[in-house]
Motif scaffolding. Structure first.
Motif, mmCIF file in Angstrom:
data_model
loop_
_atom_site.group_PDB
_atom_site.id
_atom_site.type_symbol
_atom_site.label_atom_id
_atom_site.label_comp_id
_atom_site.label_asym_id
_atom_site.label_seq_id
_atom_site.Cartn_x
_atom_site.Cartn_y
_atom_site.Cartn_z
ATOM 1 N N ARG A 197 53.939 -10.469 -13.210
ATOM 2 C CA ARG A 197 52.550 -10.039 -13.056
ATOM 3 C C ARG A 197 52.056 -10.273 -11.629
ATOM 4 O O ARG A 197 51.345 -9.440 -11.052
ATOM 5 C CB ARG A 197 51.654 -10.782 -14.051
ATOM 6 N N ILE A 198 52.416 -11.430 -11.058
ATOM 7 C CA ILE A 198 51.982 -11.729 -9.690
ATOM 8 C C ILE A 198 52.636 -10.766 -8.707
ATOM 9 O O ILE A 198 51.997 -10.305 -7.747
ATOM 10 C CB ILE A 198 52.297 -13.192 -9.344
ATOM 11 N N TYR A 199 53.901 -10.459 -8.922
ATOM 12 C CA TYR A 199 54.595 -9.486 -8.063
ATOM 13 C C TYR A 199 53.848 -8.154 -8.072
ATOM 14 O O TYR A 199 53.575 -7.565 -7.015
ATOM 15 C CB TYR A 199 56.030 -9.295 -8.559
ATOM 16 N N ASP A 200 53.500 -7.672 -9.265
ATOM 17 C CA ASP A 200 52.791 -6.394 -9.376
ATOM 18 C C ASP A 200 51.405 -6.473 -8.734
ATOM 19 O O ASP A 200 50.958 -5.524 -8.082
ATOM 20 C CB ASP A 200 52.653 -5.993 -10.844
ATOM 21 N N ALA A 201 50.707 -7.608 -8.933
ATOM 22 C CA ALA A 201 49.362 -7.759 -8.377
ATOM 23 C C ALA A 201 49.391 -7.747 -6.856
ATOM 24 O O ALA A 201 48.532 -7.136 -6.203
ATOM 25 C CB ALA A 201 48.715 -9.044 -8.890
ATOM 26 N N ILE A 202 50.370 -8.416 -6.268
ATOM 27 C CA ILE A 202 50.492 -8.437 -4.810
ATOM 28 C C ILE A 202 50.819 -7.044 -4.285
ATOM 29 O O ILE A 202 50.269 -6.588 -3.278
ATOM 30 C CB ILE A 202 51.561 -9.460 -4.376
ATOM 31 N N GLU A 203 51.735 -6.359 -4.985
ATOM 32 C CA GLU A 203 52.134 -5.017 -4.566
ATOM 33 C C GLU A 203 50.957 -4.049 -4.568
ATOM 34 O O GLU A 203 50.863 -3.177 -3.701
ATOM 35 C CB GLU A 203 53.230 -4.497 -5.504
ATOM 36 N N SER A 204 50.057 -4.189 -5.532
ATOM 37 C CA SER A 204 48.964 -3.234 -5.683
ATOM 38 C C SER A 204 47.640 -3.741 -5.128
ATOM 39 O O SER A 204 46.620 -3.067 -5.267
ATOM 40 C CB SER A 204 48.781 -2.891 -7.167
ATOM 41 N N PHE A 205 47.646 -4.916 -4.474
ATOM 42 C CA PHE A 205 46.387 -5.508 -3.983
ATOM 43 C C PHE A 205 45.920 -4.760 -2.732
ATOM 44 O O PHE A 205 46.583 -4.782 -1.695
ATOM 45 C CB PHE A 205 46.588 -6.982 -3.640
ATOM 46 N N PRO A 206 44.770 -4.113 -2.807
ATOM 47 C CA PRO A 206 44.280 -3.378 -1.627
ATOM 48 C C PRO A 206 43.701 -4.321 -0.581
ATOM 49 O O PRO A 206 43.022 -5.290 -0.899
ATOM 50 C CB PRO A 206 43.172 -2.485 -2.217
ATOM 51 N N GLY A 207 44.004 -4.047 0.687
ATOM 52 C CA GLY A 207 43.428 -4.825 1.775
ATOM 53 C C GLY A 207 44.232 -6.018 2.219
ATOM 54 O O GLY A 207 43.849 -6.708 3.169
ATOM 55 N N LEU A 208 45.377 -6.296 1.590
ATOM 56 C CA LEU A 208 46.221 -7.410 2.037
ATOM 57 C C LEU A 208 46.980 -7.010 3.302
ATOM 58 O O LEU A 208 47.434 -5.866 3.415
ATOM 59 C CB LEU A 208 47.242 -7.794 0.969
ATOM 60 N N PRO A 209 47.119 -7.932 4.255
ATOM 61 C CA PRO A 209 47.946 -7.628 5.430
ATOM 62 C C PRO A 209 49.368 -7.278 5.002
ATOM 63 O O PRO A 209 50.002 -8.045 4.278
ATOM 64 C CB PRO A 209 47.896 -8.930 6.234
ATOM 65 N N LYS A 210 49.869 -6.148 5.416
ATOM 66 C CA LYS A 210 51.175 -5.681 4.953
ATOM 67 C C LYS A 210 52.343 -6.415 5.602
ATOM 68 O O LYS A 210 53.440 -6.435 5.057
ATOM 69 C CB LYS A 210 51.301 -4.178 5.200
ATOM 70 N N LYS A 211 52.106 -7.005 6.769
ATOM 71 C CA LYS A 211 53.210 -7.636 7.493
ATOM 72 C C LYS A 211 53.204 -9.154 7.384
ATOM 73 O O LYS A 211 53.914 -9.827 8.123
ATOM 74 C CB LYS A 211 53.149 -7.219 8.960
ATOM 75 N N SER A 212 52.420 -9.710 6.460
ATOM 76 C CA SER A 212 52.392 -11.162 6.284
ATOM 77 C C SER A 212 53.771 -11.664 5.866
ATOM 78 O O SER A 212 54.427 -11.068 4.995
ATOM 79 C CB SER A 212 51.368 -11.555 5.221
ATOM 80 N N ILE A 213 54.208 -12.752 6.476
ATOM 81 C CA ILE A 213 55.522 -13.307 6.133
ATOM 82 C C ILE A 213 55.544 -13.746 4.673
ATOM 83 O O ILE A 213 56.521 -13.517 3.953
ATOM 84 C CB ILE A 213 55.862 -14.484 7.064
ATOM 85 N N TRP A 214 54.455 -14.394 4.218
ATOM 86 C CA TRP A 214 54.425 -14.883 2.841
ATOM 87 C C TRP A 214 54.547 -13.731 1.850
ATOM 88 O O TRP A 214 55.198 -13.878 0.806
ATOM 89 C CB TRP A 214 53.138 -15.669 2.562
ATOM 90 N N ARG A 215 53.938 -12.585 2.195
ATOM 91 C CA ARG A 215 53.985 -11.446 1.282
ATOM 92 C C ARG A 215 55.393 -10.887 1.177
ATOM 93 O O ARG A 215 55.868 -10.566 0.081
ATOM 94 C CB ARG A 215 53.013 -10.360 1.750
ATOM 95 N N LYS A 216 56.074 -10.762 2.297
ATOM 96 C CA LYS A 216 57.439 -10.247 2.279
ATOM 97 C C LYS A 216 58.360 -11.187 1.504
ATOM 98 O O LYS A 216 59.219 -10.740 0.737
ATOM 99 C CB LYS A 216 57.949 -10.063 3.709
#
Length: 253
Positions: free
Chosen positions: A77-96
């Motif tokens: 669920r968290i993976y999907d939420a992060i993938e679809s979260f609008p406005g998150l920095p796309k190049k954040s190291i934590w996100r990758k």
């Protein structure tokens, strides 16, 4: 395992976000806490199974599997939420990192969701596996490995749950693993990865790096409330006028 802090921006939402963004933050926050709670319960249950030995029941195994798969679901669920979260920095190291590490949960979750497909079910039969798989872990007190099999151990069933004694990165001392469909998933590592992702998201929120997407909310909204209500019925005597039921006001706790 960690929990979401009371002063986390996931609890105290920034007012410069949209309702959609806030709802996704709530989803991430509750999923993370659910994963932490499930892991703590699983840890205690595995210790209980060790202590019981052969006296452990099928309900003990079912309880362990419930929490093991709850962690998989939370990570998915968290993976999907992060993938679809609008406005998150796309190049954040934590996100990758989060997207790469938590993608393992997708494979496990999808394998179960599509288990009734003939191809997937036949593959499970060929592997001599079980519908819900098995949980393996290492006990430092007993210096041995354990595996709890959820279902029938079919002909030539194999569970390669024994591993090395040296430390494995991002894995706790018990090294709890879920086995399903010929693959393995480190549950403790997944919970650690979830909270590393949460820490990165919290930092982005505090530093204002999450961009508004949608209509900005106009006020801070209350959260995590419990309401209590009651229904009061007045019964009239046969010769009296019938009175209508009265509904008491709800009170918030």
């Amino acid at each position: 395992m960690p929990k979401i802090a009371d002063d986390s921006p996931l609890r105290q939402h920034p007012v410069d976000l949209s309702e959609k963004q806030i709802l996704l933050l709530d989803g991430i926050r509750f999923s993370a806490d659910m994963a932490s709670i499930a892991h703590d319960r699983l840890w205690r249950k595995l210790g209980d199974i060790e202590a019981k030995g052969e006296k452990a029941t099928t309900f003990d195994i079912a309880e362990a599997m419930l929490d093991a798969w709850s962690i998989v679901d939370a990570a998915h669920r968290i993976y999907d939420a992060i993938e679809s979260f609008p406005g998150l920095p796309k190049k954040s190291i934590w996100r990758k990192l989060a997207e790469r590490r938590l993608s393992e949960a997708n494979s496990f979750r999808n394998a179960w969701q599509h288990l009734t497909d003939n191809e997937t079910l036949e593959a499970t039969v060929d592997l001599r596996g079980q519908v819900w798989g098995a949980v393996g872990w290492f006990s430092h007190s007993k210096r041995r490995w354990f595996v709890a099999i959820a279902g029938s151990s079919l002909r030539d069933s194999q569970h390669l749950f024994i591993g090395l004694h040296h430390m494995i990165p991002r894995v706790d001392a018990r090294r709890i693993r879920l086995f399903h469909g010929g693959a393995e998933f480190y549950l403790s590592r997944a919970v650690n990865d979830i909270f590393e992702a949460v820490a990165g998201l919290e930092d982005d929120l505090r530093q204002g790096r999450v961009s508004l997407r949608g209509d900005k909310i106009d006020r801070q909204r209350e959260s995590d409330m419990i309401y209590e209500g009651y229904l009061e019925v007045l019964v009239a005597a046969p010769d009296a006028n019938v009175q209508s039921p009265q509904i008491g006001e709800s009170s918030k706790r």
